[in-house]
Design a protein around this motif. Structure first.
Motif, short mmCIF file in Angstrom:
data_model
loop_
_atom_site.label_atom_id
_atom_site.label_comp_id
_atom_site.label_asym_id
_atom_site.label_seq_id
_atom_site.Cartn_x
_atom_site.Cartn_y
_atom_site.Cartn_z
N TRP B 121 0.84 -1.19 0.00
CA TRP B 121 0.00 0.00 0.00
C TRP B 121 0.88 1.25 0.00
CZ3 TRP B 121 -3.92 -1.87 4.31
CH2 TRP B 121 -4.65 -2.94 3.77
N MET B 122 0.23 2.40 0.10
CA MET B 122 0.99 3.63 0.17
C MET B 122 1.54 3.81 1.57
SD MET B 122 -0.46 6.99 -1.64
CE MET B 122 -1.70 6.28 -2.66
N SER B 126 9.30 9.07 6.69
CA SER B 126 9.51 10.25 7.53
C SER B 126 10.73 10.02 8.40
CB SER B 126 8.26 10.49 8.39
OG SER B 126 8.45 11.59 9.24
N ILE B 132 12.69 14.69 7.15
CA ILE B 132 12.52 14.62 5.69
C ILE B 132 11.32 13.71 5.45
CG2 ILE B 132 13.50 13.73 3.54
CD1 ILE B 132 16.26 14.49 4.62
N ASN B 133 10.34 14.19 4.70
CA ASN B 133 9.11 13.43 4.50
C ASN B 133 8.82 13.25 3.02
OD1 ASN B 133 7.99 13.52 7.46
ND2 ASN B 133 8.60 15.61 6.98
N VAL B 134 8.64 11.98 2.62
CA VAL B 134 8.41 11.68 1.20
C VAL B 134 7.30 10.64 1.08
CG1 VAL B 134 9.45 10.81 -0.93
CG2 VAL B 134 10.84 12.15 0.65
N GLN B 135 6.41 10.86 0.13
CA GLN B 135 5.33 9.90 -0.12
C GLN B 135 5.89 8.69 -0.85
OE1 GLN B 135 2.22 10.95 0.89
NE2 GLN B 135 1.17 9.08 0.35
N HIS B 137 4.96 5.32 -2.97
CA HIS B 137 3.89 4.63 -3.70
C HIS B 137 4.31 3.20 -4.06
CE1 HIS B 137 1.21 8.06 -5.02
NE2 HIS B 137 2.23 8.72 -4.54
N PRO B 138 3.35 2.28 -4.17
CA PRO B 138 3.65 1.01 -4.82
C PRO B 138 3.77 1.25 -6.32
CG PRO B 138 1.33 1.12 -4.24
CD PRO B 138 1.97 2.35 -3.68
N TYR B 140 5.92 2.58 -8.06
CA TYR B 140 6.78 3.70 -8.45
C TYR B 140 8.05 3.64 -7.61
CZ TYR B 140 2.90 5.91 -10.90
OH TYR B 140 1.88 6.19 -11.78
N MET B 142 11.18 5.82 -6.49
CA MET B 142 11.72 7.18 -6.48
C MET B 142 13.20 7.10 -6.13
SD MET B 142 10.14 10.37 -4.51
CE MET B 142 10.41 12.03 -5.05
N CYS B 158 6.38 5.82 9.71
CA CYS B 158 5.47 5.83 8.57
C CYS B 158 4.43 6.91 8.83
CB CYS B 158 4.77 4.49 8.36
SG CYS B 158 3.60 4.56 6.97
N ASN B 159 4.33 7.88 7.95
CA ASN B 159 3.32 8.92 8.18
C ASN B 159 2.23 8.96 7.12
OD1 ASN B 159 4.55 10.30 6.13
ND2 ASN B 159 5.32 11.97 7.39
N GLU B 160 2.03 7.83 6.42
CA GLU B 160 0.81 7.70 5.62
C GLU B 160 0.06 6.51 6.19
OE1 GLU B 160 -1.94 8.67 4.14
OE2 GLU B 160 -0.56 9.75 2.82
N TYR B 161 -1.22 6.73 6.53
CA TYR B 161 -2.01 5.67 7.16
C TYR B 161 -2.03 4.41 6.27
CZ TYR B 161 -5.98 3.03 8.79
OH TYR B 161 -6.78 2.03 9.24
#
Lengths: 558, 181
Positions: B121-122, B126, B132-135, B137-138, B140, B142, B158-161
């Motif tokens: 999942w996403m 962090s 430094i905070n970056v999203q 994705h599955p 992709y 980066m 982890c700062n995306e639920y």
């Protein structure tokens, strides 16, 4: 046609109010407040869970409550209330019948059914996917279906609004251009069409995916389009609550815009540029170029911010102009001291204006700088920011205008006037605390949407600085104060609407001042407002560069 | 008033008060300053997010990460391999339910090409307390170049639920100082 419809002339304002419009406004406003109460309560449990010493909910309930909180207040409360505002700004302000009242009721029913379906889906416990429902995190199909039905209902309401504008024009119920308030509401409605269309474009395939008809949804595409819905819905709020600021200043004080051209121009900038800001959410995502990010996150070259900064001058400026006209001319700020601070409609509006500008506005622009977003993205700074915009800004403005709607539309006197008088202050204080303490904790890296930052049972634990826990505790206490303010609002409004003393064609609780002329204020000097705007501007510049300095201390990154 | 039609039917020809006009100009110029601050930072600033990203499958990404671990693992900690790659190397971090894998050990003042991707999942990368905070994705991948300037033990939150185990998803990174070798 029009003559066959029932209407009355409001004794206080002289506005012509049609029965069918009145009923629609009542229904939408009442449902809105019910969902505000439910969603607010969920929010309180969230804040109390994040207060380490209380830690109220278990993890599964926490994520459930957070999902329900976001949906019920950010969407259901606000959109129902906005529909009421749209009907008011068209049918009541222009003094015409509402177009296609049956369609309006159909929209209302769809919205209500949709909201209930989604709420049930969340409460069943298998749809704790947050308000954003990022794929591939999957909710029950009914979760998406409810939101889609809600959005369709809202879209119908928006078109009823447009239809009512046409009716007013054709039946010549006004002369010249529409009033500024109707103009602002139209801006909100145009943004709403874009928003709801984006929502449909992404949520319909997501619904099909959840029942197995679509095999894959790209996560980056989802986030890009979903935020065209999620962020833009907040832009509807901005347009709607600024419209309400103008409306309250006009009704309570008889204020006139300093310049019709400037205020309308500022609204027009919203239509053209505000939606670009959905890029704010995508600044640290892979696969999107810096050029795209810089252009969109800055609303072209901050042209929507320009619009907001203009309203930041013209709204207090017109208040100053009308107060000085009344003779409050001593010094820079006598006009401000002599404002009706005991009238909750006025105090709520002014607190909303100050908190939205200073806290929500400045933080929003700064965190939306492409590079600065690296040190802010998805920290609890983000909810800190949007509680200043959506709760202190939008919700408080909506509460304030409710104090005008109760005598005007519900024709009841405000019950518990002393409680009503205090309510905007209590709520404003609580929300300021929520915003500031969450923003503070965010600068320390505390993540948003997180059950337990002490991470007691993690394999590789990380300790946040002790101050972070202190700030989250203060956030919980502020939530209690805001919750109290919210409860006071619900008690006053529900009490007044159902048990308040009926107003029979005589004076209302809120008496507007008389105005002999309408239109722009003439040659008004507003020195006090210019000082306030100067303070705002200096704070803005300082905060902007301080954050660049914080960024410069981070590890080099390219 | 704002609730009544404008008095002047041709309101767009009314002159604008000077103070308002001045504020509009100031606000517009400030907008230009803020816009060009971002452009300026791209040219002269040191913290800019990379534009390099690729499509990838979970299998491919996990194979690349495992190859790196095999090559550079120095020890094990709490069941996680600790990897100490040389300067300038491509380093990989896997985000998955609910861990950041493996533990990276880097050297202060040296640059690395950090790859980030999710296997499911996403997630939200962090790095704390650097912030430094970056999203993430599955599908992709980066790639960004990072250069640690402080030493010690760092947490990756982890700062995306990402579901019920979200708050337990923590990783670690070490930065050591090899005395300018």
């Amino acid at each position: 046609m029009a003559t066959s419809e029932q209407f009355r002339i409001c004794q206080t304002t002289g506005l012509r109010v049609y029965q069918k419009t009145e009923n629609l406004i009542k229904a939408n406003a009442v449902v809105a407040v019910v969902f505000l109460a439910i969603g607010g309560l969920f929010g309180l449990t969230v804040a109390l869970t994040r207060w380490k010493a209380v830690h109220l909910l278990p993890a599964d309930w926490f994520y459930l409550a957070l999902t329900a909180h976001g949906l019920d207040v950010l969407v259901v409360w606000i959109v129902f209330f906005e529909v009421a505002v749209l009907y008011f700004a068209s049918s009541v302000i222009l003094g015409c019948r509402i177009a296609t009242p049956r369609w309006a009721w159909a929209g209302f029913v769809l919205m209500l059914v949709g909201a209930l379906i989604t709420n049930v889906a969340v409460l069943m416990g298998k749809s704790s996917v947050m308000f954003t429902s990022y794929v591939p995190l999957k909710a029950e199909p009914s979760f998406y279906l409810g939101i889609i039905l809600f959005a369709v209902g809202a879209l119908i309401a928006v078109f009823v609004f447009f239809g009512t504008l046409v009716v007013a024009k054709q039946e010549k119920t006004y002369e010249g251009s529409v009033p500024l308030v109707t103009y602002g509401a139209t801006v909100a409605a145009v943004i709403a069409v874009f928003t709801l269309a984006s929502g449909a474009i992404i949520l319909v395939p997501t619904f099909l995916w959840s029942i197995g008809y679509v095999s894959h949804i790209d996560t980056l595409m989802y986030r890009t389009i979903w935020w065209g819905f999620g962020h833009s819905s907040q832009q509807i709020n901005v347009a709607a609550h600024i419209t309400i600021w103008y409306m309250i200043a006009a009704v309570v004080l008889g204020a006139k815009p300093l310049s019709e051209k400037v205020s309308r121009g500022a609204f027009l900038l919203y239509i053209l540029f505000l939606q670009l800001a959905s890029a704010h959410h995508l600044l640290v995502d892979p696969g999107i170029s810096s050029e795209w990010k810089v252009f969109n996150t800055s609303y072209a070259i901050y042209l929507a911010v320009l619009g907001s900064m203009i309203h930041g001058l013209t709204v207090p400026g017109q208040i100053e102009a009308v107060q000085r006209e009344k003779g409050y001319n001593n010094g820079l700020f006598e006009w401000l001291r002599k404002c009706p601070w005991g009238n909750p409609a006025f105090s709520g509006m002014f607190i909303s204006l100050v908190l939205f500008g200073f806290v929500g506005g400045i933080s929003g622009v700064v965190m939306g700088v492409e590079q600065i977003n690296i040190i802010i993205h998805n920290t609890i700074y983000v909810p800190g920011h949007f509680h200043a915009t959506v709760v202190a800004g939008t919700t408080l403005a909506f509460m304030a205008v409710t104090y005008l709607l109760i005598p005007l539309i519900f024709r009841r006197e405000i019950m518990f006037p002393r409680m009503a008088k205090l309510q905007p202050y209590v709520f404003g204080l609580g929300v300021s605390g929520i915003s500031m303490f969450m923003m503070g904790a965010g600068t320390l890296g505390v993540p948003r949407r997180h059950w337990d930052i002490s991470q007691a049972d993690a394999v590789l634990p990380y300790d946040f600085p002790g101050v972070a826990n202190l700030l989250m505790g203060l956030n919980g206490m502020s939530a209690l104060i805001a919750g109290l303010g919210g409860a006071m609002f619900v008690i006053v409004t529900v009490g007044s609407v159902f048990f308040g003393k009926k107003i029979e064609d005589t004076g209302a609780a809120v008496a507007p001042s008389t105005v002999d002329e309408y239109g722009s204020a003439e040659h008004a000097k507003v020195p006090g407002t210019l000082v306030l705007v100067g303070i705002f501007f200096v704070s803005f510049i300082l905060y902007f560069f301080v954050n660049w300095k914080y960024l410069a201390e981070v590890w080099p990154l390219r | 008033m704002s609730v009544t039609p404008p008095k002047e039917r041709i309101w767009w020809n009314e002159p604008v008060p000077k103070s308002e006009l001045a504020w509009v100009i100031i606000a517009f110029v400030w907008g230009l300053v803020m816009f060009f601050a971002m452009v300026f930072w791209h040219m002269y600033g040191e913290q800019n997010l990379s534009n390099e990203a690729y499509r990838i499958t979970a299998e491919q990404y996990s194979a690349k990460t495992e190859a790196m671990v095999e090559k550079y693992q120095v020890r094990e900690e709490s069941g996680y391999p600790v990897v100490h790659p040389p300067e300038g190397e491509d380093i990989y971090l896997i985000a998955r339910l609910w861990q950041w894998w493996p533990i990276l050990e880097l050297e202060k003042g040296k640059s690395y090409r950090l790859h980030l991707s999710s296997l499911d999942w996403m997630h939200g990368f962090s790095l704390q307390p650097v912030n430094i905070n970056v999203q993430v994705h599955p599908d992709y991948e980066m790639v960004m170049t990072i250069k640690p300037t402080t030493t010690g033990e760092f947490g990756i939150v982890c700062n995306e639920y990402c579901g019920i185990g979200h708050h337990q998803m923590l990783g670690r990174m070490y930065v050591v100082d090899n005395g300018g070798s």
